[in-house]
Design a protein around this motif. Structure first.
Motif, PDB file in Angstrom:
ATOM      1  N   ASP A   2      36.152  33.552  43.047  1.00 43.15           N
ATOM      2  CA  ASP A   2      35.125  34.401  43.639  1.00 43.15           C
ATOM      3  C   ASP A   2      33.797  34.144  42.933  1.00 43.15           C
ATOM      4  O   ASP A   2      33.705  34.272  41.710  1.00 43.15           O
ATOM      5  CB  ASP A   2      35.519  35.878  43.507  1.00 43.15           C
ATOM      6  N   PRO A   3      32.722  33.756  43.640  1.00 40.51           N
ATOM      7  CA  PRO A   3      31.452  33.389  42.983  1.00 40.51           C
ATOM      8  C   PRO A   3      30.860  34.511  42.144  1.00 40.51           C
ATOM      9  O   PRO A   3      30.393  34.267  41.019  1.00 40.51           O
ATOM     10  CB  PRO A   3      30.534  33.020  44.156  1.00 40.51           C
ATOM     11  N   ASP A   4      30.860  35.736  42.661  1.00 41.75           N
ATOM     12  CA  ASP A   4      30.251  36.849  41.945  1.00 41.75           C
ATOM     13  C   ASP A   4      31.027  37.176  40.668  1.00 41.75           C
ATOM     14  O   ASP A   4      30.447  37.346  39.591  1.00 41.75           O
ATOM     15  CB  ASP A   4      30.192  38.072  42.862  1.00 41.75           C
ATOM     16  N   LEU A   5      32.331  37.240  40.798  1.00 42.48           N
ATOM     17  CA  LEU A   5      33.154  37.533  39.623  1.00 42.48           C
ATOM     18  C   LEU A   5      33.094  36.402  38.605  1.00 42.48           C
ATOM     19  O   LEU A   5      33.118  36.645  37.390  1.00 42.48           O
ATOM     20  CB  LEU A   5      34.601  37.767  40.055  1.00 42.48           C
ATOM     21  N   ARG A   6      33.018  35.171  39.081  1.00 45.38           N
ATOM     22  CA  ARG A   6      32.938  34.035  38.174  1.00 45.38           C
ATOM     23  C   ARG A   6      31.677  34.110  37.323  1.00 45.38           C
ATOM     24  O   ARG A   6      31.704  33.836  36.111  1.00 45.38           O
ATOM     25  CB  ARG A   6      32.979  32.725  38.966  1.00 45.38           C
ATOM     26  N   LYS A   7      30.568  34.497  37.932  1.00 43.70           N
ATOM     27  CA  LYS A   7      29.325  34.643  37.173  1.00 43.70           C
ATOM     28  C   LYS A   7      29.452  35.727  36.107  1.00 43.70           C
ATOM     29  O   LYS A   7      28.994  35.558  34.973  1.00 43.70           O
ATOM     30  CB  LYS A   7      28.170  34.971  38.121  1.00 43.70           C
ATOM     31  N   MET A  59      47.934  37.009  35.086  1.00 46.82           N
ATOM     32  CA  MET A  59      47.065  35.834  35.079  1.00 46.82           C
ATOM     33  C   MET A  59      46.590  35.465  36.472  1.00 46.82           C
ATOM     34  O   MET A  59      45.570  34.808  36.633  1.00 46.82           O
ATOM     35  CB  MET A  59      47.799  34.643  34.458  1.00 46.82           C
ATOM     36  N   SER A  60      47.350  35.894  37.513  1.00 48.63           N
ATOM     37  CA  SER A  60      46.945  35.566  38.881  1.00 48.63           C
ATOM     38  C   SER A  60      45.602  36.191  39.223  1.00 48.63           C
ATOM     39  O   SER A  60      44.794  35.592  39.941  1.00 48.63           O
ATOM     40  CB  SER A  60      48.019  36.033  39.871  1.00 48.63           C
ATOM     41  N   ALA A  61      45.368  37.400  38.688  1.00 55.25           N
ATOM     42  CA  ALA A  61      44.083  38.056  38.958  1.00 55.25           C
ATOM     43  C   ALA A  61      42.929  37.275  38.335  1.00 55.25           C
ATOM     44  O   ALA A  61      41.856  37.136  38.937  1.00 55.25           O
ATOM     45  CB  ALA A  61      44.112  39.487  38.418  1.00 55.25           C
ATOM     46  N   ILE A  62      43.140  36.750  37.118  1.00 59.75           N
ATOM     47  CA  ILE A  62      42.080  35.989  36.450  1.00 59.75           C
ATOM     48  C   ILE A  62      41.819  34.668  37.182  1.00 59.75           C
ATOM     49  O   ILE A  62      40.669  34.245  37.347  1.00 59.75           O
ATOM     50  CB  ILE A  62      42.470  35.732  34.987  1.00 59.75           C
ATOM     51  N   ILE A  63      42.901  34.011  37.651  1.00 59.39           N
ATOM     52  CA  ILE A  63      42.730  32.761  38.392  1.00 59.39           C
ATOM     53  C   ILE A  63      41.979  33.002  39.694  1.00 59.39           C
ATOM     54  O   ILE A  63      41.066  32.248  40.055  1.00 59.39           O
ATOM     55  CB  ILE A  63      44.113  32.126  38.665  1.00 59.39           C
ATOM     56  N   GLN A  64      42.344  34.077  40.391  1.00 57.97           N
ATOM     57  CA  GLN A  64      41.640  34.404  41.630  1.00 57.97           C
ATOM     58  C   GLN A  64      40.189  34.802  41.373  1.00 57.97           C
ATOM     59  O   GLN A  64      39.319  34.576  42.205  1.00 57.97           O
ATOM     60  CB  GLN A  64      42.370  35.552  42.354  1.00 57.97           C
ATOM     61  N   ALA A  65      39.943  35.400  40.209  1.00 47.26           N
ATOM     62  CA  ALA A  65      38.576  35.833  39.897  1.00 47.26           C
ATOM     63  C   ALA A  65      37.630  34.651  39.775  1.00 47.26           C
ATOM     64  O   ALA A  65      36.459  34.741  40.173  1.00 47.26           O
ATOM     65  CB  ALA A  65      38.576  36.647  38.604  1.00 47.26           C
ATOM     66  N   PHE A  66      38.103  33.536  39.229  1.00 48.17           N
ATOM     67  CA  PHE A  66      37.233  32.364  39.093  1.00 48.17           C
ATOM     68  C   PHE A  66      36.943  31.710  40.440  1.00 48.17           C
ATOM     69  O   PHE A  66      36.019  30.909  40.549  1.00 48.17           O
ATOM     70  CB  PHE A  66      37.877  31.354  38.140  1.00 48.17           C
ATOM     71  N   SER A  93      40.406  45.395  40.507  1.00 46.27           N
ATOM     72  CA  SER A  93      39.710  46.299  41.422  1.00 46.27           C
ATOM     73  C   SER A  93      38.522  45.613  42.091  1.00 46.27           C
ATOM     74  O   SER A  93      38.276  45.805  43.289  1.00 46.27           O
ATOM     75  CB  SER A  93      39.237  47.545  40.658  1.00 46.27           C
ATOM     76  N   GLN A  94      37.778  44.780  41.345  1.00 47.09           N
ATOM     77  CA  GLN A  94      36.653  44.066  41.951  1.00 47.09           C
ATOM     78  C   GLN A  94      37.138  42.981  42.902  1.00 47.09           C
ATOM     79  O   GLN A  94      36.486  42.705  43.917  1.00 47.09           O
ATOM     80  CB  GLN A  94      35.773  43.466  40.855  1.00 47.09           C
ATOM     81  N   LEU A  95      38.294  42.384  42.603  1.00 48.98           N
ATOM     82  CA  LEU A  95      38.873  41.421  43.543  1.00 48.98           C
ATOM     83  C   LEU A  95      39.263  42.102  44.841  1.00 48.98           C
ATOM     84  O   LEU A  95      39.030  41.575  45.935  1.00 48.98           O
ATOM     85  CB  LEU A  95      40.096  40.753  42.913  1.00 48.98           C
ATOM     86  N   LEU A  96      39.849  43.285  44.721  1.00 46.45           N
ATOM     87  CA  LEU A  96      40.241  44.032  45.916  1.00 46.45           C
ATOM     88  C   LEU A  96      39.021  44.407  46.742  1.00 46.45           C
ATOM     89  O   LEU A  96      39.029  44.318  47.976  1.00 46.45           O
ATOM     90  CB  LEU A  96      41.014  45.285  45.504  1.00 46.45           C
ATOM     91  N   GLN A  97      37.942  44.796  46.072  1.00 45.61           N
ATOM     92  CA  GLN A  97      36.714  45.153  46.773  1.00 45.61           C
ATOM     93  C   GLN A  97      36.124  43.944  47.498  1.00 45.61           C
ATOM     94  O   GLN A  97      35.692  44.050  48.649  1.00 45.61           O
ATOM     95  CB  GLN A  97      35.699  45.723  45.781  1.00 45.61           C
ATOM     96  N   SER A  98      36.114  42.777  46.849  1.00 46.60           N
ATOM     97  CA  SER A  98      35.561  41.575  47.487  1.00 46.60           C
ATOM     98  C   SER A  98      36.425  41.137  48.670  1.00 46.60           C
ATOM     99  O   SER A  98      35.925  40.640  49.682  1.00 46.60           O
ATOM    100  CB  SER A  98      35.451  40.448  46.465  1.00 46.60           C
ATOM    101  N   ASN A  99      37.745  41.339  48.550  1.00 43.93           N
ATOM    102  CA  ASN A  99      38.629  40.986  49.672  1.00 43.93           C
ATOM    103  C   ASN A  99      38.380  41.886  50.864  1.00 43.93           C
ATOM    104  O   ASN A  99      38.401  41.443  52.008  1.00 43.93           O
ATOM    105  CB  ASN A  99      40.083  41.076  49.235  1.00 43.93           C
ATOM    106  N   TYR A 100      38.148  43.163  50.622  1.00 44.75           N
ATOM    107  CA  TYR A 100      37.828  44.069  51.719  1.00 44.75           C
ATOM    108  C   TYR A 100      36.506  43.695  52.378  1.00 44.75           C
ATOM    109  O   TYR A 100      36.367  43.728  53.588  1.00 44.75           O
ATOM    110  CB  TYR A 100      37.752  45.524  51.196  1.00 44.75           C
TER     111      TYR A 100
END
Length: 446
Positions: free
Chosen positions: A10-15, A1-8, A434-441
């Motif tokens: 991130d603006p791009d992932l949230r969209k 669930m931490s990945a989903i919380i972090q995803a919201f 994976s998209q969270l990791l990419q945005s963090n990089y």
């Protein structure tokens, strides 16, 4: 669930997540809109006490569509034509050299294969909707003599109903591709996930009403154990060590690294179960259409007594054995189409990779084929057991809902449904991570 919380956050992932949720909601709204010419009140009354015999024939399609099929909604056909056409096109890569060449052309070839898949989807949707409307017109869709269409119908009404359901299937295909392109996860898989998930409350209430609280608690406990086991097997993989030789390009040194080649235990996913289910129901559907076209004649023959009667009874040992054998067969066949040990060995040899203790080239291909066959034996047996588990429970009298259009062992609490939901959930969460990791990089570089 931490990945989903972090995803919201991130603006791009949230969209992307919001877009995916809105498309799924639109899909579920369309699944509740009745098609023109349908007597919705009669269908709603009939679905409350639908017998097992009338629901088994369409249980797979009805389950994947979230109950839209037996309601004859505009999305009644759902995603099944696209799934079937995708499997057919992939299997044709072995038979037709042109498709095999397209597969090797990369993105351009994949685009052409996708186009062929769309054309085949339209044809299958038209064929399937015509058969269902023909059965509904002859009062054989929800049982013999049950009227589901308006009495003042004519040929124009039937044609309009077929075109509406075919267009609905095309619209569902478009929505799934939009989710894949602009949303998160695989669009087709998420639509199937949504259809099955909406069946959980209905089937749960039906089990509770029919069998009591004790059986319902046992079903929930079994469901938790099944989810845990499926997650364990789906995440399981055999890691084959791969060493890359050192090589000099100019003044720079490349290679010399150690990695591994992951081979999943269940390489074929859930496709063998879906394809085996569809193949079993196809003879029943064709026989019922042909029989109804003859005015109900021809029902007392060897084919009807010894074949169709078995296929219409998910608790019979003939049905269980056939379902198990077909699932294992398609697991082996689909894996052989998707994974080529010789091609994998050639790619490793081209980039200077080798398995320690195994010579590059043909010995590597033979070793990979040997390992894959051993893994495939376990994976195919696992898929077969998961597929027939609801049917075995049905034979014991605790197989879940016998009504509500789920039909037979194909309920939302069945092994196939849980396997699909767990697989889709794992794949979607991995893509989010994976998209969270990419945005963090990207944030670190900026």
């Amino acid at each position: 669930m931490s990945a989903i919380i972090q995803a919201f956050k991130d603006p791009d992932l949230r969209k992307k997540i919001i877009f995916t949720i809105l498309m799924v909601i639109a899909y579920r709204i369309g699944a509740q809109i009745p098609s023109p010419g349908v007597d919705y009140a009669s269908i709603a009354g009939r679905l409350r006490d639908l017998t097992e015999e009338s629901g088994d024939l369409y249980s797979v399609i009805n389950l994947f569509s979230g109950g839209a099929l037996l309601q004859l909604s505009i999305f009644a056909i759902g995603i099944m034509p696209y799934i079937t056409s995708s499997i057919i096109v992939q299997l044709l890569t072995v038979v037709i050299p042109h498709f095999e060449q397209l597969k090797k052309e990369g993105q351009s070839g994949q685009t052409k294969m996708t186009q062929y898949t769309r054309y085949l989807t339209v044809a299958l949707a038209l064929l399937q909707s015509s058969g269902i409307v023909a059965l509904a017109d002859r009062k054989q869709l929800l049982g013999q003599g049950i009227e589901v269409l308006q009495e003042d119908r004519n040929i124009f009404t039937l044609v309009m109903l077929v075109l509406t359901m075919t267009s609905g299937a095309i619209l569902v295909m478009w929505m799934g591709e939009l989710i894949t392109e602009k949303g998160i996860g695989n669009g087709m898989s998420l639509l199937i996930f949504a259809g099955i998930a909406t069946r959980l409350p209905t089937d749960g209430v039906k089990i509770f009403q029919d069998h009591g609280g004790l059986v319902f608690a046992l079903v929930l406990a079994g469901m938790i154990i099944l989810i845990t086991g499926i997650t364990f097997i789906e995440q399981g993989q055999r890691r084959i060590p791969v060493q890359y030789a050192k090589r000099m390009v100019g003044r720079r040194q490349y290679g010399g690294t150690s990695t591994y080649l992951p081979l999943k235990v269940n390489q074929a996913g859930v496709i063998p179960v879906i394809f085996a289910s569809s193949l079993i129901y196809m003879p029943v559907l064709i026989t019922q259409i042909v029989t109804s076209s003859r005015g109900g004649q021809g029902g007392d023959n060897w084919w009807q007594r010894n074949v169709i009667s078995w296929l219409q009874s998910p608790s019979s040992w003939q049905y269980i054995l056939l379902f198990f054998v077909l699932t294992i067969f398609f697991a082996y066949f689909y894996t052989s189409v998707q994974y080529d040990p010789a091609e994998q060995a050639d790619n490793m040899k081209r980039y200077g990779g080798f398995i320690p203790g195994i010579r590059p080239g043909r010995p590597t291909a033979e070793y990979l084929g040997y390992v894959m066959n051993r893994l495939l034996f376990v994976g195919a047996a696992y898929l077969g057991v998961i597929a027939i588990l609801p049917n075995l429970l049905l034979d014991l009298g605790i197989g879940g809902s016998r009504g509500g259009g789920a039909g037979g062992g194909m309920t939302a609490f069945g092994g196939t449904a849980i396997l699909i939901m767990v697989s889709v959930a794992l794949t979607t969460v991995k893509q989010i991570e994976s998209q969270l990791l990419q945005s963090n990089y990207e944030g670190l570089l900026k």
